[in-house]
Design an enzyme around this catalytic site. Structure first.
Site, PDB file in Angstrom:
ATOM      1  N   CYS A  57      36.703  44.208  35.194  1.00 28.63           N
ATOM      2  CA  CYS A  57      35.985  44.740  36.065  1.00 28.63           C
ATOM      3  C   CYS A  57      36.332  46.623  35.760  1.00 28.63           C
ATOM      4  O   CYS A  57      36.740  46.946  35.082  1.00 28.63           O
ATOM      5  CB  CYS A  57      37.420  44.557  37.248  1.00 28.63           C
ATOM      6  SG  CYS A  57      38.617  44.973  38.108  1.00 28.63           S
ATOM      7  N   CYS A  63      42.637  51.974  40.373  1.00 26.31           N
ATOM      8  CA  CYS A  63      40.776  51.602  40.960  1.00 26.31           C
ATOM      9  C   CYS A  63      40.982  52.877  41.696  1.00 26.31           C
ATOM     10  O   CYS A  63      41.071  52.922  43.383  1.00 26.31           O
ATOM     11  CB  CYS A  63      40.821  50.070  41.127  1.00 26.31           C
ATOM     12  SG  CYS A  63      39.338  50.175  41.248  1.00 26.31           S
ATOM     13  N   GLU A  81      49.158  45.297  44.540  1.00 27.00           N
ATOM     14  CA  GLU A  81      48.460  46.044  44.972  1.00 27.00           C
ATOM     15  C   GLU A  81      48.740  45.720  46.617  1.00 27.00           C
ATOM     16  O   GLU A  81      48.331  47.288  47.454  1.00 27.00           O
ATOM     17  CB  GLU A  81      46.845  45.245  45.320  1.00 27.00           C
ATOM     18  CG  GLU A  81      45.748  45.750  45.265  1.00 27.00           C
ATOM     19  CD  GLU A  81      44.088  45.430  46.345  1.00 27.00           C
ATOM     20  OE1 GLU A  81      44.094  45.895  47.473  1.00 27.00           O
ATOM     21  OE2 GLU A  81      43.471  44.785  45.048  1.00 27.00           O
ATOM     22  N   THR A 109      41.502  43.906  48.061  1.00 20.35           N
ATOM     23  CA  THR A 109      39.961  44.167  47.192  1.00 20.35           C
ATOM     24  C   THR A 109      39.981  42.871  46.723  1.00 20.35           C
ATOM     25  O   THR A 109      38.538  42.728  46.633  1.00 20.35           O
ATOM     26  CB  THR A 109      40.512  45.662  46.687  1.00 20.35           C
ATOM     27  OG1 THR A 109      41.212  44.722  45.599  1.00 20.35           O
ATOM     28  CG2 THR A 109      40.472  46.575  47.177  1.00 20.35           C
ATOM     29  N   SER A 121      46.456  35.229  37.698  1.00 24.55           N
ATOM     30  CA  SER A 121      45.926  35.960  38.069  1.00 24.55           C
ATOM     31  C   SER A 121      45.709  35.579  39.419  1.00 24.55           C
ATOM     32  O   SER A 121      45.314  34.385  39.986  1.00 24.55           O
ATOM     33  CB  SER A 121      44.728  36.263  37.201  1.00 24.55           C
ATOM     34  OG  SER A 121      43.096  36.892  37.971  1.00 24.55           O
ATOM     35  N   ASN A 163      42.723  36.787  41.876  1.00 21.91           N
ATOM     36  CA  ASN A 163      41.590  36.835  41.313  1.00 21.91           C
ATOM     37  C   ASN A 163      40.935  35.849  40.837  1.00 21.91           C
ATOM     38  O   ASN A 163      40.275  35.153  41.451  1.00 21.91           O
ATOM     39  CB  ASN A 163      40.956  37.816  41.420  1.00 21.91           C
ATOM     40  CG  ASN A 163      40.123  38.392  40.357  1.00 21.91           C
ATOM     41  OD1 ASN A 163      39.471  38.128  39.284  1.00 21.91           O
ATOM     42  ND2 ASN A 163      38.314  37.760  41.298  1.00 21.91           N
ATOM     43  N   SER A 178      40.552  40.382  35.151  1.00 23.34           N
ATOM     44  CA  SER A 178      41.497  40.268  33.657  1.00 23.34           C
ATOM     45  C   SER A 178      41.390  39.610  33.153  1.00 23.34           C
ATOM     46  O   SER A 178      42.524  39.676  32.008  1.00 23.34           O
ATOM     47  CB  SER A 178      42.375  40.130  35.098  1.00 23.34           C
ATOM     48  OG  SER A 178      42.797  38.275  35.565  1.00 23.34           O
TER      49      SER A 178
END
Length: 285
Positions: A13, A97, A128, A164, A223, A225, A267
């Site tokens: 991303c 980010c 995060e 996020t 990861s 995500n 990622s």
């Protein structure tokens, strides 16, 4: 001949791309650069950057360092990290980010207003989320999934935010539950802070997985995500395998297969998906 397609929508991303670019620029100057935590949840990309000179450290290591450069990755950090860097004369290369930075700011502003429960839908202990909770002096309540929503105090105001990279569908289920249970005396506000470059991958990856006989989802097992996107692929196409790299591909997966789709997380580097494609070609030949 087996047809192999690499998903154009997969790969780093914007936030991860920027962090890696900043690291490469600093390392190109030949100076030592430290990174607080893995720059990305992908072991192979971390190893590539380690060979270029990037030194990964943890928060305990940071306390011992003075007069050096430290890169903060896309996930972001709580305020105390910046304060420690200032005390130790550490130069921060901030690759947080912009989407995460904006979210941190919103949570901090809400916390400073001083009322109600600040609730974050996110993975406990995730980098995060630690950065977000840090904006509230660790007073925010973290819920990992829909099942935990009932532990909130529905007699008090609730301000709901999301990590996020969480699932949009589950976030909306949580909103519906709170709206149905909150006291008429209390205020409820939700802020959709899910990154669209991640959320929009869900429908795209579903379509991609559905059109192939076999799907290879290339992703580091750490990861967050990646887990969400892999499970979506698996839901649509049960013949989906998660691999961290080409060496995990089993030749028998290709038996009776005409098309293979290769995709990955935010990622996952493109070069790693290409290596997996090359491995498939080698097996076939």
């Amino acid at each position: 001949m087996i047809q192999i397609e690499i998903d154009n929508g997969s790969g780093f991303c914007f936030g991860v791309t920027t962090a890696i670019k900043k690291a490469e620029e600093e390392l190109a100057q030949g100076e030592t650069l430290y990174c607080l935590g893995d720059i990305v949840h992908n072991g192979m990309e971390c190893e590539r950057l380690r060979q270029m000179g990037l030194v990964t450290i943890n928060h305990d290591d940071l306390r011992e360092l003075h007069d050096v450069k430290v890169l903060l990755r896309a996930h972001g950090e709580p305020p105390e990290t910046y304060e420690l860097a200032r005390q130790n004369n550490i130069e921060i290369i901030d690759a947080t980010c912009p989407v995460v930075l904006k979210l941190q700011k919103r949570i901090k502003e809400q916390y400073e207003l001083g009322s109600g429960q600040i609730v974050i839908f996110g993975k406990k202990g995730h980098a995060e989320v630690l950065g977000l909770v840090g904006q509230t002096q660790s007073n925010a309540i973290v819920i990992e999934n829909f099942d935990e929503v009932e532990k909130l105090d529905f007699s008090r105001d609730i301000y709901l935010y999301s990590q996020t990279t969480k699932s949009l569908d589950e976030f909306h289920r949580i909103i519906d539950y709170i709206q149905a249970h909150i006291s008429s005396e209390a205020k409820f506000q939700s802020f959709d802070t899910i990154c669209r470059s991640v959320a929009n991958r869900m429908p795209n990856i579903s379509q991609f997985a559905a059109k192939h006989d076999l799907v290879l989802f290339v992703c580091g097992r750490k990861s967050s995500n990646g887990k969400v996107l892999f499970n979506e692929c698996l839901r649509v196409n049960p013949n989906t395998h998660l691999v961290e790299g080409p060496e995990e591909i089993e030749p028998e997966w290709l038996e009776g297969i005409s098309t293979v789709g290769i995709c990955g997380a935010t990622s996952t580097p493109k070069w790693l998906m290409e290596q997996c494609r090359d491995k498939l070609l080698n097996i076939e030949n």
